[in-house]
Motif scaffolding. Structure first.
Motif, PDB file in Angstrom:
ATOM      1  N   GLY A 266       0.809  -1.209   0.000  1.00 41.93           N
ATOM      2  CA  GLY A 266       0.000   0.000   0.000  1.00 41.93           C
ATOM      3  C   GLY A 266       0.843   1.259   0.000  1.00 41.93           C
ATOM      4  N   PHE A 267       0.164   2.399  -0.005  1.00 41.25           N
ATOM      5  CA  PHE A 267       0.818   3.695   0.002  1.00 41.25           C
ATOM      6  C   PHE A 267       1.095   4.127   1.431  1.00 41.25           C
ATOM      7  CE2 PHE A 267      -1.331   3.667  -4.111  1.00 41.25           C
ATOM      8  CZ  PHE A 267      -0.333   4.162  -4.939  1.00 41.25           C
ATOM      9  N   PRO A 268       1.995   5.092   1.624  1.00 43.92           N
ATOM     10  CA  PRO A 268       2.248   5.612   2.986  1.00 43.92           C
ATOM     11  C   PRO A 268       0.976   6.150   3.620  1.00 43.92           C
ATOM     12  CG  PRO A 268       3.947   6.364   1.457  1.00 43.92           C
ATOM     13  CD  PRO A 268       2.897   5.695   0.621  1.00 43.92           C
ATOM     14  N   HIS A 269       0.936   6.058   4.944  1.00 39.16           N
ATOM     15  CA  HIS A 269      -0.275   6.450   5.657  1.00 39.16           C
ATOM     16  C   HIS A 269      -0.599   7.935   5.482  1.00 39.16           C
ATOM     17  CE1 HIS A 269      -0.922   2.633   7.609  1.00 39.16           C
ATOM     18  NE2 HIS A 269       0.345   2.579   7.957  1.00 39.16           N
ATOM     19  N   TYR A 270       0.424   8.789   5.370  1.00 36.35           N
ATOM     20  CA  TYR A 270       0.113  10.211   5.291  1.00 36.35           C
ATOM     21  C   TYR A 270      -0.583  10.567   3.980  1.00 36.35           C
ATOM     22  CZ  TYR A 270       4.752   9.857   3.072  1.00 36.35           C
ATOM     23  OH  TYR A 270       5.819   9.491   2.313  1.00 36.35           O
ATOM     24  N   LEU A 271      -0.371   9.767   2.927  1.00 34.96           N
ATOM     25  CA  LEU A 271      -1.109  10.019   1.678  1.00 34.96           C
ATOM     26  C   LEU A 271      -2.582   9.654   1.836  1.00 34.96           C
ATOM     27  CD1 LEU A 271       1.430   8.717  -0.986  1.00 34.96           C
ATOM     28  CD2 LEU A 271       0.993  11.078  -0.296  1.00 34.96           C
ATOM     29  N   ALA A 272      -2.846   8.620   2.649  1.00 33.47           N
ATOM     30  CA  ALA A 272      -4.241   8.225   2.875  1.00 33.47           C
ATOM     31  C   ALA A 272      -4.916   9.123   3.906  1.00 33.47           C
ATOM     32  CB  ALA A 272      -4.293   6.762   3.342  1.00 33.47           C
ATOM     33  N   ASP A 273      -4.157   9.568   4.930  1.00 32.59           N
ATOM     34  CA  ASP A 273      -4.751  10.386   5.985  1.00 32.59           C
ATOM     35  C   ASP A 273      -5.026  11.807   5.537  1.00 32.59           C
ATOM     36  OD1 ASP A 273      -4.531   8.176   7.547  1.00 32.59           O
ATOM     37  OD2 ASP A 273      -2.709   8.828   8.589  1.00 32.59           O
ATOM     38  N   GLY A 274      -4.287  12.306   4.566  1.00 33.10           N
ATOM     39  CA  GLY A 274      -4.551  13.661   4.077  1.00 33.10           C
ATOM     40  C   GLY A 274      -3.671  14.723   4.678  1.00 33.10           C
ATOM     41  N   ASP A 275      -2.765  14.378   5.612  1.00 36.77           N
ATOM     42  CA  ASP A 275      -1.787  15.339   6.117  1.00 36.77           C
ATOM     43  C   ASP A 275      -0.512  14.584   6.498  1.00 36.77           C
ATOM     44  OD1 ASP A 275      -2.338  14.087   8.471  1.00 36.77           O
ATOM     45  OD2 ASP A 275      -3.187  15.821   9.478  1.00 36.77           O
ATOM     46  N   TYR A 276       0.496  15.336   6.971  1.00 36.29           N
ATOM     47  CA  TYR A 276       1.812  14.754   7.182  1.00 36.29           C
ATOM     48  C   TYR A 276       2.058  14.320   8.620  1.00 36.29           C
ATOM     49  CZ  TYR A 276       3.707  15.716   2.558  1.00 36.29           C
ATOM     50  OH  TYR A 276       3.965  15.693   1.226  1.00 36.29           O
ATOM     51  N   MET A 277       0.983  14.086   9.409  1.00 37.76           N
ATOM     52  CA  MET A 277       1.216  13.643  10.781  1.00 37.76           C
ATOM     53  C   MET A 277       1.914  12.279  10.791  1.00 37.76           C
ATOM     54  SD  MET A 277       0.741  14.547  13.979  1.00 37.76           S
ATOM     55  CE  MET A 277       2.346  13.846  14.302  1.00 37.76           C
ATOM     56  N   ALA A 278       1.438  11.358   9.976  1.00 36.96           N
ATOM     57  CA  ALA A 278       2.113  10.059   9.887  1.00 36.96           C
ATOM     58  C   ALA A 278       3.483  10.195   9.249  1.00 36.96           C
ATOM     59  CB  ALA A 278       1.250   9.071   9.098  1.00 36.96           C
ATOM     60  N   GLY A 279       3.678  11.215   8.402  1.00 33.71           N
ATOM     61  CA  GLY A 279       4.990  11.444   7.810  1.00 33.71           C
ATOM     62  C   GLY A 279       6.028  11.852   8.828  1.00 33.71           C
ATOM     63  N   CYS A 280       5.601  12.499   9.917  1.00 35.39           N
ATOM     64  CA  CYS A 280       6.556  12.853  10.982  1.00 35.39           C
ATOM     65  C   CYS A 280       7.176  11.602  11.589  1.00 35.39           C
ATOM     66  CB  CYS A 280       5.852  13.680  12.055  1.00 35.39           C
ATOM     67  SG  CYS A 280       5.296  15.309  11.497  1.00 35.39           S
ATOM     68  N   TRP A 281       6.400  10.534  11.677  1.00 36.72           N
ATOM     69  CA  TRP A 281       6.950   9.278  12.205  1.00 36.72           C
ATOM     70  C   TRP A 281       7.927   8.659  11.209  1.00 36.72           C
ATOM     71  CZ3 TRP A 281       6.325   7.991  17.108  1.00 36.72           C
ATOM     72  CH2 TRP A 281       5.278   8.582  17.820  1.00 36.72           C
ATOM     73  N   ASP A 282       7.663   8.779   9.914  1.00 31.87           N
ATOM     74  CA  ASP A 282       8.625   8.285   8.934  1.00 31.87           C
ATOM     75  C   ASP A 282       9.938   9.065   9.000  1.00 31.87           C
ATOM     76  OD1 ASP A 282       6.700   6.546   8.179  1.00 31.87           O
ATOM     77  OD2 ASP A 282       6.260   7.461   6.238  1.00 31.87           O
ATOM     78  N   VAL A 283       9.847  10.370   9.236  1.00 31.30           N
ATOM     79  CA  VAL A 283      11.049  11.180   9.401  1.00 31.30           C
ATOM     80  C   VAL A 283      11.839  10.733  10.620  1.00 31.30           C
ATOM     81  CG1 VAL A 283      11.857  13.524   9.922  1.00 31.30           C
ATOM     82  CG2 VAL A 283      10.107  13.164   8.174  1.00 31.30           C
ATOM     83  N   LEU A 284      11.126  10.382  11.665  1.00 33.30           N
ATOM     84  CA  LEU A 284      11.776   9.930  12.892  1.00 33.30           C
ATOM     85  C   LEU A 284      12.591   8.665  12.636  1.00 33.30           C
ATOM     86  CD1 LEU A 284      11.955  10.480  15.987  1.00 33.30           C
ATOM     87  CD2 LEU A 284      10.021   8.936  16.251  1.00 33.30           C
ATOM     88  N   TYR A 285      12.092   7.777  11.789  1.00 37.79           N
ATOM     89  CA  TYR A 285      12.770   6.512  11.528  1.00 37.79           C
ATOM     90  C   TYR A 285      13.812   6.625  10.409  1.00 37.79           C
ATOM     91  CZ  TYR A 285       9.487   3.952  14.492  1.00 37.79           C
ATOM     92  OH  TYR A 285       8.766   3.478  15.563  1.00 37.79           O
ATOM     93  N   GLN A 286      13.558   7.481   9.422  1.00 33.21           N
ATOM     94  CA  GLN A 286      14.423   7.504   8.239  1.00 33.21           C
ATOM     95  C   GLN A 286      15.196   8.802   8.060  1.00 33.21           C
ATOM     96  OE1 GLN A 286      12.572   5.848   4.650  1.00 33.21           O
ATOM     97  NE2 GLN A 286      10.749   5.322   5.868  1.00 33.21           N
TER      98      GLN A 286
END
Length: 909
Positions: free
Chosen positions: A524-544
């Motif tokens: 599937g696609f990253p969660h922030y693309l499905a959620d509509g904002d970058y809140m889940a993207g902040c967690w990806d930044v934390l890991y990567q």
């Protein structure tokens, strides 16, 4: 002759067949009166559909059992068997003809009932096979009863009991076996029943043996034995109870199916009361006990035979109830993969006593109270009141599954002994004399004393260790923390963050591109693309780490931190510690969601820090990380376990882990900047100094009294019953105090902590050994334990300290231009003293690399290697390597279980 026998069977049995068919037809005609929406909508009413299916299956069982029993037993009872024996020297043709005709009638009846199911649109073709199987099995066991008994009514009763036992074996035990095995078992059971019926019916019977003996020796005809007469008497007296009770028990299984853990005790208690009262009710109502005494029936034998007879009847009714519930559960509702009972009330942790204890209590109390009054209604009311009273007092203890079976069954055993000892007095008509009444009252008082003694023992069985800590001192500490305004600012800032997130989403729109390349095997696609904002993207930044394509994420973070919520969180993080969750208040229903929101706040600040670092603002990034550390301390302080995140981890340690992960990312990019590194070292040292005492979190759990976390298998109703009963309240309070006393002592021990509950409870100094606690807790049938902060604290504290050493090594490298030879070189210039690992009590492992290799391993969640060469397979010579665990340098490889921190090899400027 065979045709004549078939015609005879048709003439005799057609009435039964027509009666059952008419009953089924009347049921179909009355569907419109029962269903909501009339006859046309009857098939859509689930309740009516299940009742109709249950009644049709009951009629099918009645068809088979009644025909099979009457076909064989009626010849004996009417005296026509001798005439038939005179026509044929063998009984096998007679038995075979009756079997064929009965099978024909049963199959035709099954077709009729199946036709009604199809006409009412209440089932499909699967019911045809089920009806045929149930009917033929009932026919086989009905013929067994007819072959064994000399009259029709006992034959029907025997057939019902045997059929119920057969269905219970087939539908209760092998629920998960292969279907073909189940079909083979059905055929085998039917064959066994037919063999029993044939061997019994076709063998030389009592009449033939008697005639042969008279011809040979002229022996006199013997009278039936006394116990046989008493069995006949009991069956004759209770024939209406037998007919109605057995039928109603089977029907009740299809009607009272909701919440069987609660409906089963009620129905089986009524069955027990009815059968227990029926033991002496006929004699009591008509004062016939003196007649039985005049016939020289031994009172002990009378009591034993009648009691055993009605116990078997009660067992048969209970078995029919269970079979009907299983049929409804397995066939009608298609729930064969789900358990029928969830054993909410399970004494001693064993489910076997649960189905029987209610009927046992009802039977013994009903029999005992029937001696106290000649009025059946009064005796039934007395039996119901006393049995319900005793069971109600046991009920709170049953929730915790640590009541032994012998404790419960002793009371009905006392009543049986009291009833048996009254037989001679009852024979003589002196039941209501003062002496006998006093004896019965003493028997009841003995039962009350037994119950009271057991309840008292439950209250004092667990040793009382007293309060686990000084409540007044802790209360004073909570009052001081309650004065802080930090919790109000945190909650206000968190609510504002959620509102700001919605506003920014509406303003900037949805993300249009991923932050990092998507792996080919990604699901599937990253969660922030499905959620509509970058809140889940902040967690990806934390890991990567911070992404190369960060324009959209940067604008989103700039818009988020333009709000006032971030300032509220910064101010709260710098304030004195407060109470984000006051343990003196009941747990908040939104505690879990609060924990998730607080973690999102921490992730936002860390993502903001990495954004500022990418812009070159290292000092601003460090301030954001310090804010997250202060924020975690506020969440950590005196917080009960009800405040947790979605991973069921303490929210304080969870947010602290986010800050440390962000700090690792910051250190990987900082480069040789000694001043900034010293600021980071100072921030970690300040954080360790200000971290709340983890013992306060255990104390907060105790003060909040969240016993639901200790008893995961106990429902809310069970906890309410505990609070209403002083003996159970005292028992659970003692266990509660012992548990937390042991936890507080365990938390003071050097880690790693033991996680065995019985070993922890033994630390409470209550006098019980670990083995005694282990036996006690195993009898409970299961227990749950909170994930205390004391378990979380040492692992995260060691992460704080190891990073202090690591940063000091980085400062040494930046200022000296080479790696420190040993950790002692850091003292006192870089560290006032060398931090020790709280897990081992020793210093961390360190060595300058000689070119060792780091094996390729799958990194655990949170396990990272930091430094410029953290991703390389081989550490270049001259790099300092800091490890959480002792380093194994054998074969030129590092131990793969270690957590490595590789110091960058910066040159001195």
């Amino acid at each position: 002759m065979i045709a004549s026998l078939a015609w005879k069977e048709y003439r005799e049995q057609r009435g039964i067949w027509l009666a059952i068919a008419l009953l089924a037809g009347l049921l179909a005609l009355n569907m419109g009166l029962l269903a909501r929406g009339g006859f046309a909508e009857a098939h859509n009413d689930v309740f009516v559909r299940e009742i109709v299916i249950g009644v049709l299956y009951s009629l099918m069982v009645a068809q088979g059992v009644v025909y099979g029993a009457q076909a064989l037993a009626n010849e004996k009872e009417s005296g026509s068997l001798g005439f038939l024996d005179a026509l044929s020297s063998q009984r096998y043709p007679l038995w075979h003809t009756k079997l064929v005709v009965g099978s024909f009638f049963t199959l035709v009846q099954g077709l009729v009932l199946f036709g009604l199911i199809l006409a009412l649109q209440m089932g499909n073709w699967t019911h045809l096979f089920s009806l045929m199987v149930v009917g033929l099995l009932a026919l086989c066991w009905g013929m067994v009863g007819g072959a064994l008994c000399a009259s029709v009514f006992p034959a029907i009763l025997t057939g019902i009991v045997l059929a119920a036992a057969n269905l219970a074996i087939l539908f209760i035990v092998p629920v998960v076996i292969v279907p073909i095995v189940r079909e083979v078992a059905l055929i085998a059971v039917a064959v066994v029943a037919l063999i029993i019926s044939k061997q019994s019916y076709c063998a030389t019977d009592h009449d033939r043996r008697l005639r042969q003996a008279q011809l040979q020796g002229g022996n006199r005809q013997r009278r039936p034995k006394s116990w046989q007469t008493l069995v006949w008497l009991a069956a004759k007296q209770g024939r209406w109870i037998l007919c109605i009770g057995l039928g109603m028990s089977f029907l009740a299984g299809f009607v009272m199916y909701r919440a069987p853990d609660f409906s089963w005790p009620v129905v089986t208690l009524i069955i027990g009361l009815t059968c227990g009262t029926a033991v002496f009710a006929p004699e009591q109502a008509g004062e016939q006990e003196r007649f039985l005494g005049a016939q020289r029936f031994p009172p002990g034998r009378l009591w034993l035979v009648k009691t055993a007879f009605w116990i078997l009847v009660a067992a048969g009714m209970t078995a029919l109830l269970g079979v009907a519930m299983l049929l409804r559960h397995d066939l009608a509702l298609n729930l064969s993969l789900q358990p029928l009972f969830y054993h909410i009330f399970s004494p001693d942790g064993y489910p076997g006593l649960f189905p029987a204890m209610w009927v046992i209590y009802g039977f013994c109390f009903g029999q005992f109270c029937s001696l106290l009054s000649r009025n059946v209604v009064v005796a039934g009311v007395l039996g119901a009141g006393t049995s319900v009273g005793f069971l109600a007092l046991w009920l709170p203890s049953l929730f915790f599954r640590d009541v032994m079976g012998w404790q419960i069954l002793t009371i009905p055993l006392l009543l049986l002994v009291g009833t048996r000892s009254s037989m001679w007095i009852w024979y003589s008509g002196r039941v209501f004399t003062r002496r006998h009444i006093v004896g019965l009252v003493c028997c009841m008082l003995l039962a009350v004393m037994w119950l009271g003694g057991n309840l008292w023992y439950r209250a004092v069985e667990i040793p009382d260790v007293g309060e686990p800590f000084d409540l007044q001192t802790f209360e004073t500490k909570l009052n001081q923390a309650a004065q802080s305004q930090a919790p109000a600012l945190i909650r206000r800032g968190t609510r504002a963050m959620i509102e700001e997130r919605s506003n920014v989403k509406a303003k900037l729109g949805r993300p249009t591109k991923p932050l990092f390349p998507i792996a080919p095997n990604a699901e599937g696609f990253p969660h922030y693309l499905a959620d509509g904002d970058y809140m889940a993207g902040c967690w990806d930044v934390l890991y990567q780490g911070w992404p190369a394509e960060s324009d959209e994420l940067g604008r989103w973070l700039d818009a988020m931190f333009a709000g006032e919520w971030a300032q509220d969180i910064r101010e709260a993080a710098a304030m004195p510690l407060g109470l984000i969750a006051d343990p003196r208040d009941p747990p908040r229903s939104s505690a879990l969601q609060d924990g998730i929101d607080f973690r999102d706040v921490g992730a936002l600040f860390v993502a903001r820090a990495l954004q500022l670092e990418s812009r070159g603002d290292y000092s601003g990034a460090l301030k954001n990380l310090e804010t997250v550390l202060g924020f975690s301390r506020q969440l950590w302080n005196c917080a009960p376990t009800s405040l947790r995140d979605s991973r069921w981890q303490s929210i304080g340690t969870s947010v602290e882990w986010i800050a440390l992960r962000g700090l690792d990312r910051w250190l990987a990019k900082i480069g040789p900047r000694p001043e900034l590194l010293r600021q980071a070292l100072k921030a970690l040292q300040h954080h360790e100094k200000e971290v709340p005492d983890p013992l306060d979190n255990i104390k907060a759990d105790y003060l909040q009294g969240d016993t639901a976390s200790l008893y995961w298998h106990v429902s809310k109703l069970g906890l309410e019953l505990v609070n209403a009963c002083p003996w159970e309240r005292e028992r659970q309070s003692r266990f509660f105090r012992a548990f937390y006393s042991g936890q507080l002592r365990l938390a003071k021990w050097p880690p790693p902590h033991s996680r065995w509950p019985h070993e922890t409870l033994a630390l409470a100094d209550g006098g019980w050994t670990a083995e005694q606690w282990h036996q006690f807790m195993m009898a409970r049938g299961g227990y749950g334990l909170p994930q205390f902060w004391a378990y979380d604290f040492p692992p995260y504290l060691r992460q704080i300290r190891v990073r202090q050493v690591y940063i000091a090594l980085m400062v040494y490298q930046a200022e000296e231009g080479h790696a420190a030879a040993k950790l002692e070189d850091l003292v006192p210039r870089y560290l006032s003293n060398l931090p020790l690992d709280p897990w081992t009590g020793q210093s961390y492992s360190y060595k300058v690399s000689q070119g060792e290799k780091i094996p390729e391993i799958e990194t655990k969640d949170g396990y990272v290697r930091v430094g410029e060469n953290s991703e390389s397979e081989q550490i270049p010579p001259g790099h300092g390597v800091l490890c959480l665990e002792p380093i194994s340098w054998s074969y030129g490889h590092l131990d793969h279980e270690a957590w490595y921190f590789v110091v960058p090899a910066w040159m001195k400027k």
